[in-house]
Design a protein around this motif. Sequence first.
Motif, short mmCIF file in Angstrom:
data_model
loop_
_atom_site.label_atom_id
_atom_site.label_comp_id
_atom_site.label_asym_id
_atom_site.label_seq_id
_atom_site.Cartn_x
_atom_site.Cartn_y
_atom_site.Cartn_z
N ARG A 63 0.86 -1.18 0.00
CA ARG A 63 0.00 0.00 0.00
C ARG A 63 0.90 1.23 0.00
O ARG A 63 2.03 1.16 0.46
CB ARG A 63 -0.89 0.02 1.24
CG ARG A 63 -1.89 -1.11 1.29
CD ARG A 63 -2.63 -1.19 2.63
NE ARG A 63 -1.71 -1.61 3.69
CZ ARG A 63 -1.34 -0.85 4.72
NH1 ARG A 63 -1.83 0.37 4.88
NH2 ARG A 63 -0.50 -1.29 5.62
N PHE A 64 0.37 2.36 -0.48
CA PHE A 64 1.19 3.56 -0.52
C PHE A 64 0.34 4.82 -0.58
O PHE A 64 -0.85 4.79 -0.89
CB PHE A 64 2.17 3.53 -1.69
CG PHE A 64 1.53 3.33 -3.03
CD1 PHE A 64 1.14 4.40 -3.80
CD2 PHE A 64 1.32 2.05 -3.53
CE1 PHE A 64 0.56 4.22 -5.04
CE2 PHE A 64 0.74 1.85 -4.76
CZ PHE A 64 0.35 2.94 -5.52
N HIS A 65 0.99 5.93 -0.24
CA HIS A 65 0.42 7.28 -0.33
C HIS A 65 1.34 8.07 -1.25
O HIS A 65 2.56 7.90 -1.22
CB HIS A 65 0.38 7.93 1.07
CG HIS A 65 -0.08 9.34 1.03
ND1 HIS A 65 0.81 10.39 0.99
CD2 HIS A 65 -1.31 9.89 0.99
CE1 HIS A 65 0.12 11.52 0.95
NE2 HIS A 65 -1.16 11.25 0.95
N VAL A 66 0.76 8.93 -2.07
CA VAL A 66 1.55 9.77 -2.97
C VAL A 66 1.14 11.23 -2.76
O VAL A 66 -0.05 11.55 -2.74
CB VAL A 66 1.33 9.42 -4.46
CG1 VAL A 66 2.36 10.14 -5.33
CG2 VAL A 66 1.35 7.93 -4.70
N ARG A 67 2.12 12.08 -2.59
CA ARG A 67 1.93 13.52 -2.53
C ARG A 67 2.51 14.07 -3.83
O ARG A 67 3.64 13.73 -4.20
CB ARG A 67 2.66 14.08 -1.31
CG ARG A 67 2.53 15.55 -1.08
CD ARG A 67 3.23 15.96 0.22
NE ARG A 67 4.56 15.37 0.40
CZ ARG A 67 5.68 15.85 -0.13
NH1 ARG A 67 5.66 16.91 -0.90
NH2 ARG A 67 6.84 15.26 0.11
N MET A 68 1.73 14.87 -4.57
CA MET A 68 2.14 15.33 -5.89
C MET A 68 1.95 16.83 -6.04
O MET A 68 1.05 17.41 -5.44
CB MET A 68 1.31 14.65 -6.97
CG MET A 68 1.49 13.16 -7.03
SD MET A 68 0.19 12.39 -8.00
CE MET A 68 -1.05 12.18 -6.73
#
Length: 187
Positions: A63-68
């Motif tokens: 699982r992951f979180h991405v800040r863009m």
Amino acid sequence: MKLKRPLSLFAPLVLAAALSGCAGPQVQDYAQEQPTLDLRSYLQGCLQAQGLFTDRAGRVVKRFHVRMEGRWQGEEGTLDEHFTYSDGSTQRRVWRLRHLGQGRYSGQADDVVGEARGAQAGNAFQWKYTLALPVDGRVWEVALDDWMFRMDERTVLNRSAMSKWGLHLGDVTLVFTKDEPGATTCR
């Protein structure tokens, strides 16, 4: 003579399998769907995404979180992505994007082999590219068939099928959320 009969029975199966591989959705199938996904406006400013990778059996592997943060000047754009994975590891990918006109885009990033090519119609966007993916101390070049669908003003769903040598390895699923208008810094 005995070999002709089994081969003649096998040939239609091979042909049917080959033809079924070509019968997938096309981005133009979504040309009438709303709201329209214009990458230059959607990928402008701050975005967040939550995602996961599932293997070919459907098991969640990571699982992951991405800040863009996306920035566009005319036909040129960058998308600076910061990944934080469930195991605590991090990764950064910076896409260099180009709008080619008529809904077509190209993109490059340091871990993308060659150039990504994509097209947009209606609420959909499809990318195809090869990613250099580190796995257990080795780097695998895997093909991605990446689809994005705009759901509303702030939300895009993204699903990527990952394969190598034509064999399905798994899927990446993400939910993108655009930060509220007026956000001055990306969290």
